[in-house]
Design a protein around this motif. Structure first.
Motif, PDB file in Angstrom:
ATOM      1  N   LYS A   5       0.849  -1.192   0.000  1.00 24.57           N
ATOM      2  CA  LYS A   5       0.000   0.000   0.000  1.00 24.57           C
ATOM      3  C   LYS A   5       0.878   1.232   0.000  1.00 24.57           C
ATOM      4  N   THR A   6       0.453   2.229  -0.730  1.00 17.51           N
ATOM      5  CA  THR A   6       1.161   3.497  -0.697  1.00 17.51           C
ATOM      6  C   THR A   6       0.159   4.604  -0.420  1.00 17.51           C
ATOM      7  N   SER A  18       5.704  12.862  -1.931  1.00 19.07           N
ATOM      8  CA  SER A  18       5.763  11.743  -2.865  1.00 19.07           C
ATOM      9  C   SER A  18       4.995  10.563  -2.304  1.00 19.07           C
ATOM     10  N   GLU A  19       5.123   9.438  -2.973  1.00 13.67           N
ATOM     11  CA  GLU A  19       4.497   8.213  -2.518  1.00 13.67           C
ATOM     12  C   GLU A  19       5.232   7.711  -1.290  1.00 13.67           C
ATOM     13  N   LEU A  20       4.478   7.398  -0.265  1.00 13.28           N
ATOM     14  CA  LEU A  20       5.041   6.788   0.933  1.00 13.28           C
ATOM     15  C   LEU A  20       4.514   5.364   1.012  1.00 13.28           C
ATOM     16  N   GLU A  21       5.413   4.413   1.114  1.00 12.42           N
ATOM     17  CA  GLU A  21       4.996   3.028   1.182  1.00 12.42           C
ATOM     18  C   GLU A  21       4.665   2.665   2.624  1.00 12.42           C
ATOM     19  N   PRO A  27      -2.920  -0.384  13.234  1.00 12.06           N
ATOM     20  CA  PRO A  27      -3.704   0.844  13.442  1.00 12.06           C
ATOM     21  C   PRO A  27      -3.131   1.716  14.558  1.00 12.06           C
ATOM     22  N   GLY A  28      -2.908   2.968  14.225  1.00 16.39           N
ATOM     23  CA  GLY A  28      -2.372   3.921  15.192  1.00 16.39           C
ATOM     24  C   GLY A  28      -0.862   3.897  15.316  1.00 16.39           C
ATOM     25  N   ARG A  29      -0.218   2.863  14.761  1.00 15.13           N
ATOM     26  CA  ARG A  29       1.244   2.755  14.852  1.00 15.13           C
ATOM     27  C   ARG A  29       1.843   2.441  13.481  1.00 15.13           C
ATOM     28  N   GLU A  30       1.260   3.046  12.453  1.00 16.74           N
ATOM     29  CA  GLU A  30       1.710   2.772  11.096  1.00 16.74           C
ATOM     30  C   GLU A  30       3.157   3.214  10.897  1.00 16.74           C
ATOM     31  N   LYS A  31       3.846   2.489  10.035  1.00 14.33           N
ATOM     32  CA  LYS A  31       5.200   2.879   9.658  1.00 14.33           C
ATOM     33  C   LYS A  31       5.226   3.049   8.147  1.00 14.33           C
ATOM     34  N   PHE A  32       5.995   4.034   7.714  1.00 12.44           N
ATOM     35  CA  PHE A  32       6.055   4.355   6.292  1.00 12.44           C
ATOM     36  C   PHE A  32       7.493   4.420   5.816  1.00 12.44           C
TER      37      PHE A  32
END
Length: 46
Positions: A5-6, A18-21, A27-32
Motif C-alpha cells: 500500500k502506498t 511523494s508516494e510513501l509506502e 492501526p495507530g502505529r503505522e510505519k512508512f
C-alpha cells in the motif's frame, strides 16, 4: 502476502511530497517508507 500500500504524503526527512509506502499497517502505529530517500518513519513523524 498483503499487497503493498502506498499513500501520498510528505517525508519528514527529505521534505519531498511523494508516494510513501506503508510497511507496517498496525492501526495507530503505522510505519512508512519514503520512495525518494528511503527513510523509514512512524505516524508520529508524519
Amino acid at each position: 502476502m498483503l499487497p503493498r500500500k502506498t499513500i501520498y504524503g510528505r517525508c519528514p526527512k527529505c521534505k519531498t511530497k511523494s508516494e510513501l509506502e506503508v510497511i507496517s499497517g498496525t492501526p495507530g502505529r503505522e510505519k512508512f517508507r519514503c520512495n525518494q530517500c528511503y527513510h523509514n518513519f512512524g505516524m508520529d513523524e508524519l
